[in-house]
Design an enzyme around this catalytic site. Structure first.
Site, PDB file in Angstrom:
ATOM      1  N   GLU A  79      -9.505  -2.141   5.078  1.00 42.75           N
ATOM      2  CA  GLU A  79     -10.123  -1.828   6.363  1.00 42.75           C
ATOM      3  C   GLU A  79     -11.421  -2.616   6.552  1.00 42.75           C
ATOM      4  O   GLU A  79     -12.055  -3.006   5.551  1.00 42.75           O
ATOM      5  CB  GLU A  79     -10.456  -0.331   6.400  1.00 42.75           C
ATOM      6  CG  GLU A  79      -9.235   0.581   6.398  1.00 42.75           C
ATOM      7  CD  GLU A  79      -8.643   0.780   7.777  1.00 42.75           C
ATOM      8  OE1 GLU A  79      -8.654  -0.178   8.590  1.00 42.75           O
ATOM      9  OE2 GLU A  79      -8.154   1.885   8.043  1.00 42.75           O
ATOM     10  N   ASN A 107      -7.482  -3.093  14.210  1.00 44.24           N
ATOM     11  CA  ASN A 107      -8.878  -3.371  13.842  1.00 44.24           C
ATOM     12  C   ASN A 107      -8.986  -4.554  12.872  1.00 44.24           C
ATOM     13  O   ASN A 107     -10.030  -4.788  12.290  1.00 44.24           O
ATOM     14  CB  ASN A 107      -9.530  -2.128  13.226  1.00 44.24           C
ATOM     15  CG  ASN A 107      -8.840  -1.683  11.939  1.00 44.24           C
ATOM     16  OD1 ASN A 107      -7.873  -2.307  11.508  1.00 44.24           O
ATOM     17  ND2 ASN A 107      -9.331  -0.626  11.336  1.00 44.24           N
ATOM     18  N   ASP A 155       0.807  -1.220   0.000  1.00 43.91           N
ATOM     19  CA  ASP A 155       0.000   0.000   0.000  1.00 43.91           C
ATOM     20  C   ASP A 155       0.840   1.270   0.000  1.00 43.91           C
ATOM     21  O   ASP A 155       2.066   1.222   0.134  1.00 43.91           O
ATOM     22  CB  ASP A 155      -0.962  -0.020   1.206  1.00 43.91           C
ATOM     23  CG  ASP A 155      -0.283  -0.488   2.491  1.00 43.91           C
ATOM     24  OD1 ASP A 155       0.953  -0.362   2.590  1.00 43.91           O
ATOM     25  OD2 ASP A 155      -0.977  -0.986   3.379  1.00 43.91           O
ATOM     26  N   HIS A 183      -7.200  -4.964  10.036  1.00 42.27           N
ATOM     27  CA  HIS A 183      -6.932  -4.714   8.614  1.00 42.27           C
ATOM     28  C   HIS A 183      -5.645  -5.393   8.167  1.00 42.27           C
ATOM     29  O   HIS A 183      -4.743  -5.638   8.970  1.00 42.27           O
ATOM     30  CB  HIS A 183      -6.926  -3.205   8.283  1.00 42.27           C
ATOM     31  CG  HIS A 183      -5.740  -2.419   8.734  1.00 42.27           C
ATOM     32  ND1 HIS A 183      -5.846  -1.213   9.397  1.00 42.27           N
ATOM     33  CD2 HIS A 183      -4.404  -2.623   8.594  1.00 42.27           C
ATOM     34  CE1 HIS A 183      -4.651  -0.724   9.641  1.00 42.27           C
ATOM     35  NE2 HIS A 183      -3.752  -1.561   9.170  1.00 42.27           N
TER      36      HIS A 183
END
Ligand code: GLP
Length: 254
Positions: A155, A148, A80, A150
């Site tokens: 996400e 979380n 990313d 990801h």
């Protein structure tokens, strides 16, 4: 300095208290592929967690001239990049890769792919997927995990994208990554990330997760349930995942 290896379902867990030992063991996996694959393709992650692994890869390659030359045949794909940061920006993942990894190794710059966060983003996503198709999906994908759940910047969401795409970062991710920026406000709101297909098509996945902060994400990811609210849970579908962690979570898995 000892590590315990446990196989649970199809996932291999390497658990040790010493993070540098875990980095060393993860580096062994990458270096084996580097030695034994004609044209290795590596999927690289960024963030704080893999820094020790990269340090090992660089040091051990520099110590061994034959291993060092193998990097000439490597193709790299990063997961990313932040939208809006130029490759020269100190917090860009381009900058990270050159600072911590590529500048030490005889890699071919034109084979080290990192999504571009500036310019025409749609074109950038398309050409990234074309490069993945051209050079092949990673032999090994290195992954961290967000608090979380990801992976890359995929996400938690109602739906997950297969291909490389632009994504809006959650507040919790922006807060977690604020430590790398002058202030939380400076963390970009969007990123380009390889999609779930890019990650799941890797032949082998090496996931690194250290510290209490990642414990809950690991438990949710490997609970036996799949959900787009925990993107890492889809890794349970992959036939060759190794998790390197200092957290013993087995008591908490159902
Ligand atoms: C970042 C990256 C991920 C990384 C994760 C964990 O936002 N996009 O690829 O795995 O979050 O980062 P860290 O290792 O710094 O905890």
């Amino acid at each position: 300095m000892s590590a315990v290896t446990i196989r649970r379902q199809r996932v291999e867990w390497v658990v040790a208290a010493d993070r540098s030992h875990l980095h060393e063991l993860a580096a062994n996996v990458i270096l084996d592929v580097l030695r034994n694959t004609e044209r290795p393709v590596f999927g690289f992650a960024t963030g704080g967690t893999p820094l020790g692994l990269y340090e090992q890869l660089v040091r051990r390659s520099l110590e061994n001239p034959r291993l060092l030359t193998r990097w000439q045949d490597v193709t790299g794909f990063n997961l990313d990049e932040y939208v809006g940061l130029s490759p020269e920006h100190p917090q860009s993942y381009h900058h990270y890769m050159w600072r911590y990894v590529y500048r030490y190794l005889p890699v071919r710059p034109d084979r080290m792919f990192i999504p571009k966060g500036i310019g025409n983003l749609e074109d950038n996503c398309r050409s990234y997927d074309e490069s993945l198709m051209k050079y092949g999906w990673p032999d090994v994908q290195i992954l961290g995990i967000g608090k979380n759940g990801h992976i890359g910047f995929n996400e938690p969401a109602r739906r997950l994208a297969m291909n490389t795409h632009v994504t809006r970062l959650s507040e919790s991710t922006r807060l977690a990554n604020a430590r790398f920026f002058p202030s939380a406000r400076d963390v970009p709101e969007q990123a380009i990330t390889m999609g779930m297909a890019g990650i799941l098509r890797a032949k082998q996945i090496v996931l690194l997760a250290f510290g209490e902060a990642k414990r809950d994400a690991l438990i949710r990811a490997f609970s036996g349930w799949l959900g787009t609210d925990v993107p890492a849970s889809l890794l349970q579908l992959h036939p060759h995942v190794t998790v390197f962690t200092d957290q013993d979570i087995f008591g908490d898995l159902s």
